[in-house]
Enzyme design. Structure first.
Site, PDB file in Angstrom:
ATOM      1  N   SER A 256     -15.935  -5.110 -49.055  1.00 44.66           N
ATOM      2  CA  SER A 256     -16.102  -4.080 -48.031  1.00 44.66           C
ATOM      3  C   SER A 256     -17.591  -3.839 -47.819  1.00 44.66           C
ATOM      4  O   SER A 256     -18.316  -3.552 -48.773  1.00 44.66           O
ATOM      5  CB  SER A 256     -15.415  -2.793 -48.493  1.00 44.66           C
ATOM      6  OG  SER A 256     -15.646  -1.772 -47.561  1.00 44.66           O
TER       7      SER A 256
ATOM      8  N   GLN B 128     -15.864  -2.769 -55.208  1.00 45.03           N
ATOM      9  CA  GLN B 128     -16.850  -1.927 -55.886  1.00 45.03           C
ATOM     10  C   GLN B 128     -17.879  -2.779 -56.637  1.00 45.03           C
ATOM     11  O   GLN B 128     -19.040  -2.399 -56.761  1.00 45.03           O
ATOM     12  CB  GLN B 128     -16.094  -1.001 -56.850  1.00 45.03           C
ATOM     13  CG  GLN B 128     -16.808   0.259 -57.232  1.00 45.03           C
ATOM     14  CD  GLN B 128     -17.153   1.166 -56.077  1.00 45.03           C
ATOM     15  OE1 GLN B 128     -18.331   1.512 -55.919  1.00 45.03           O
ATOM     16  NE2 GLN B 128     -16.204   1.575 -55.264  1.00 45.03           N
TER      17      GLN B 128
ATOM     18  N   THR C  71      -9.287  -8.673 -31.397  1.00 38.66           N
ATOM     19  CA  THR C  71     -10.672  -9.034 -31.068  1.00 38.66           C
ATOM     20  C   THR C  71     -11.590  -8.663 -32.226  1.00 38.66           C
ATOM     21  O   THR C  71     -11.530  -7.553 -32.743  1.00 38.66           O
ATOM     22  CB  THR C  71     -11.110  -8.318 -29.771  1.00 38.66           C
ATOM     23  OG1 THR C  71     -10.210  -8.708 -28.747  1.00 38.66           O
ATOM     24  CG2 THR C  71     -12.533  -8.686 -29.378  1.00 38.66           C
TER      25      THR C  71
ATOM     26  N   HIS D  17     -19.433  -1.471 -46.507  1.00 35.20           N
ATOM     27  CA  HIS D  17     -20.131  -0.190 -46.681  1.00 35.20           C
ATOM     28  C   HIS D  17     -20.473   0.110 -48.139  1.00 35.20           C
ATOM     29  O   HIS D  17     -21.159   1.089 -48.428  1.00 35.20           O
ATOM     30  CB  HIS D  17     -19.371   0.958 -46.006  1.00 35.20           C
ATOM     31  CG  HIS D  17     -18.121   1.420 -46.678  1.00 35.20           C
ATOM     32  ND1 HIS D  17     -18.091   2.555 -47.449  1.00 35.20           N
ATOM     33  CD2 HIS D  17     -16.858   0.932 -46.684  1.00 35.20           C
ATOM     34  CE1 HIS D  17     -16.842   2.739 -47.878  1.00 35.20           C
ATOM     35  NE2 HIS D  17     -16.084   1.759 -47.433  1.00 35.20           N
TER      36      HIS D  17
ATOM     37  N   CYS E 201     -11.736   8.846 -52.009  1.00 35.22           N
ATOM     38  CA  CYS E 201     -10.453   8.829 -51.289  1.00 35.22           C
ATOM     39  C   CYS E 201      -9.519   9.925 -51.753  1.00 35.22           C
ATOM     40  O   CYS E 201      -8.548  10.241 -51.088  1.00 35.22           O
ATOM     41  CB  CYS E 201      -9.759   7.486 -51.471  1.00 35.22           C
ATOM     42  SG  CYS E 201     -10.840   6.134 -51.113  1.00 35.22           S
TER      43      CYS E 201
ATOM     44  N   GLY F 159     -12.133  -2.840 -46.912  1.00 34.05           N
ATOM     45  CA  GLY F 159     -11.536  -3.269 -48.169  1.00 34.05           C
ATOM     46  C   GLY F 159     -10.042  -2.990 -48.206  1.00 34.05           C
ATOM     47  O   GLY F 159      -9.258  -3.782 -48.727  1.00 34.05           O
ATOM     48  N   THR F 160      -9.643  -1.846 -47.652  1.00 37.01           N
ATOM     49  CA  THR F 160      -8.221  -1.485 -47.670  1.00 37.01           C
ATOM     50  C   THR F 160      -7.398  -2.522 -46.927  1.00 37.01           C
ATOM     51  O   THR F 160      -6.379  -3.009 -47.434  1.00 37.01           O
ATOM     52  CB  THR F 160      -8.028  -0.083 -47.036  1.00 37.01           C
ATOM     53  OG1 THR F 160      -8.770   0.855 -47.815  1.00 37.01           O
ATOM     54  CG2 THR F 160      -6.569   0.330 -47.004  1.00 37.01           C
TER      55      THR F 160
ATOM     56  N   ASN G 205     -13.720   1.781 -59.362  1.00 37.01           N
ATOM     57  CA  ASN G 205     -14.552   2.641 -58.515  1.00 37.01           C
ATOM     58  C   ASN G 205     -14.846   4.007 -59.120  1.00 37.01           C
ATOM     59  O   ASN G 205     -15.838   4.633 -58.786  1.00 37.01           O
ATOM     60  CB  ASN G 205     -13.894   2.817 -57.145  1.00 37.01           C
ATOM     61  CG  ASN G 205     -12.430   3.159 -57.220  1.00 37.01           C
ATOM     62  OD1 ASN G 205     -11.648   2.474 -57.865  1.00 37.01           O
ATOM     63  ND2 ASN G 205     -12.059   4.256 -56.596  1.00 37.01           N
TER      64      ASN G 205
END
Ligand code: PLP
Length: 411
Positions: A216, A196, A254, A218, A341, A87-88, A167
């Protein structure tokens, strides 16, 4: 790595001791089905998607399918999806890419005070290069006012970047209304950080009328280290890394084939099951909320209704959120103080202070975030333990404040 020799890192064995996981906003466990879909691309089908031979072509086919799956769920086209490292990176590419590409038209960017640092630090970085940033405030519930965004616009505005849901407190933003307000000005792009919100809010990029949107994996039971950026066809972005021609020249390097496959399968499963998952998770969250809010001095943060179903964020007055979450960890309950974070920072949350909480109250933040796999039994146990811990920690904090050297504490 402290490996026992059976291939399992020590950290993985330690985590198993956590019995109840209530930190799904930080990350989610990888779904077995997702792991199963990824495994061939970590083993036999290891080709580079840019290689012309059969091994490479198999990887390319999987990568193409991953683009199509994500696009299908978002009502986008496959060519409008770019896989990133998370996401970042997706938000960095969206914000910096759009800002630099639009520099000839203007230099003004608008965002909100409660964005993730992936956005806030990115716009501050742009300020060093002559961009101007307006950071729009939020109300007590963490909501932006679409009219305030509209009033912040000027003829140099080129980008508005807003999160779909926060978040830390789970508040869902009126993004559609914001987009309606800013669309009258030609050339203004809208980026939405949906990282989120993605597991819980159905996203149709055409209906939302958004130009750029970050995801994102995860956060919806996919692997870490893979994200995606939707880039509306026809939107010009300046690529943020130079190298090969991967992802249609928009993201060199890649590709993470297994990650992309994992993200696509995880998102597909999440979208398919959302209708059943949302009310079930919300009902469990409400049960836990009711048990926690009876503790004196505990207040819900974020919007009471327009919030993500798994989010239970509170402020416990006269308590230290970090100590509360540490005490809960000792009880086998994993939760956090706010954003993962910023864990370990003694600073109060920028989200809560922007919502108007004084710093000393913001330090009492505790965030419990439920997920698809959270069970009733887990919630019942947490509903019993958390109030006890909150009461104990409040008394403890008050005692320490009154007697910092502990002279009156009986031995
Ligand atoms: C709202 C929001 N945006 C962006 C991110 C960053 O995503 P990632 O961890 O994939 O870099 C997060 C992660 O917590 C988030 O919650």
């Amino acid at each position: 790595m402290g490996d026992r020799g059976d291939g399992e890192p020590r950290a993985a064995r330690t985590i198993r001791r956590v019995t109840i996981y209530l930190d799904h906003a930080a990350t989610t466990p990888l779904r077995r089905e997702v792991l199963g879909a990824m495994l061939p691309f970590l083993t036999d089908v290891f080709g580079n998607p840019s290689s012309a031979h059969a091994v490479g072509r198999r990887a390319r086919a999987a990568l193409d399918e991953a683009h199509e799956k994500v696009a299908h769920e978002l009502n986008a086209q496959a060519r409008e999806i770019v896989f990133t490292s998370g996401g970042t990176e997706a938000s960095n590419l969206a914000i910096k890419g759009a800002a630099w590409a639009g520099k000839a038209q203007g230099n003004h960017v608008i965002t909100s005070a409660i964005e993730h640092h992936a956005t806030l630090h990115t716009v501050s970085h742009l300020e060093k290069f002559g961009f101007e940033v307006s950071v729009v405030p939020v109300d007590r519930y963490g909501r932006v006012d679409p009219d305030q965004i509209a009033s912040a616009m000027n003829d140099r505005t080129i980008l508005v970047s807003l999160m779909l849901a926060n978040n830390e407190v789970g508040t869902v933003q009126p993004v559609r209304e914001v987009i309606e307000r800013v669309r009258h000005q030609r050339g203004v792009l809208v980026h939405v950080d949906a990282v989120q919100a993605a597991p819980y809010v159905g996203i149709d990029v055409r209906a939302l009328d958004v130009d750029l949107l970050s995801l994102s994996a995860h956060k919806f039971e996919g692997p870490k280290g893979i994200g995606a950026l939707f880039i509306r066809h026809g939107t010009t972005l300046l690529p943020q890394q130079q190298g090969g021609s991967q992802e249609r020249y928009r993201r060199a390097g890649t590709e993470n084939v297994a990650g992309a496959v994992g993200l696509a399968v995880a998102y597909e499963l999440s979208c398919r099951e959302r209708e059943g998952v949302v009310p079930r998770v919300a009902a469990l969250r409400d049960r836990l909320r009711d048990a926690v809010l009876v503790v004196p001095g505990v207040e819900l943060t974020g919007h009471p209704r327009d919030r993500l179903p798994g989010h239970l964020s509170v402020i416990a007055r006269e308590s230290d959120g970090a100590s509360v979450s540490f005490a809960l960890d000792l009880e086998g309950i994993a939760c956090s103080t706010g954003s993962a974070c910023t864990t370990g920072s003694a600073e109060p949350s920028h989200v809560l202070t922007a919502m108007g909480y004084p710093a000393e109250e913001a330090l009492g933040a505790v965030r419990m975030t439920l997920g698809r796999t959270t069970t009733e039994e887990e919630v019942d146990r947490v509903a019993q333990v958390v109030p006890e811990v909150l009461v104990r920690m409040r008394v403890g904090a008050a005692a320490v404040a009154a007697d910092p050297l502990g002279q009156q504490v009986p031995s």
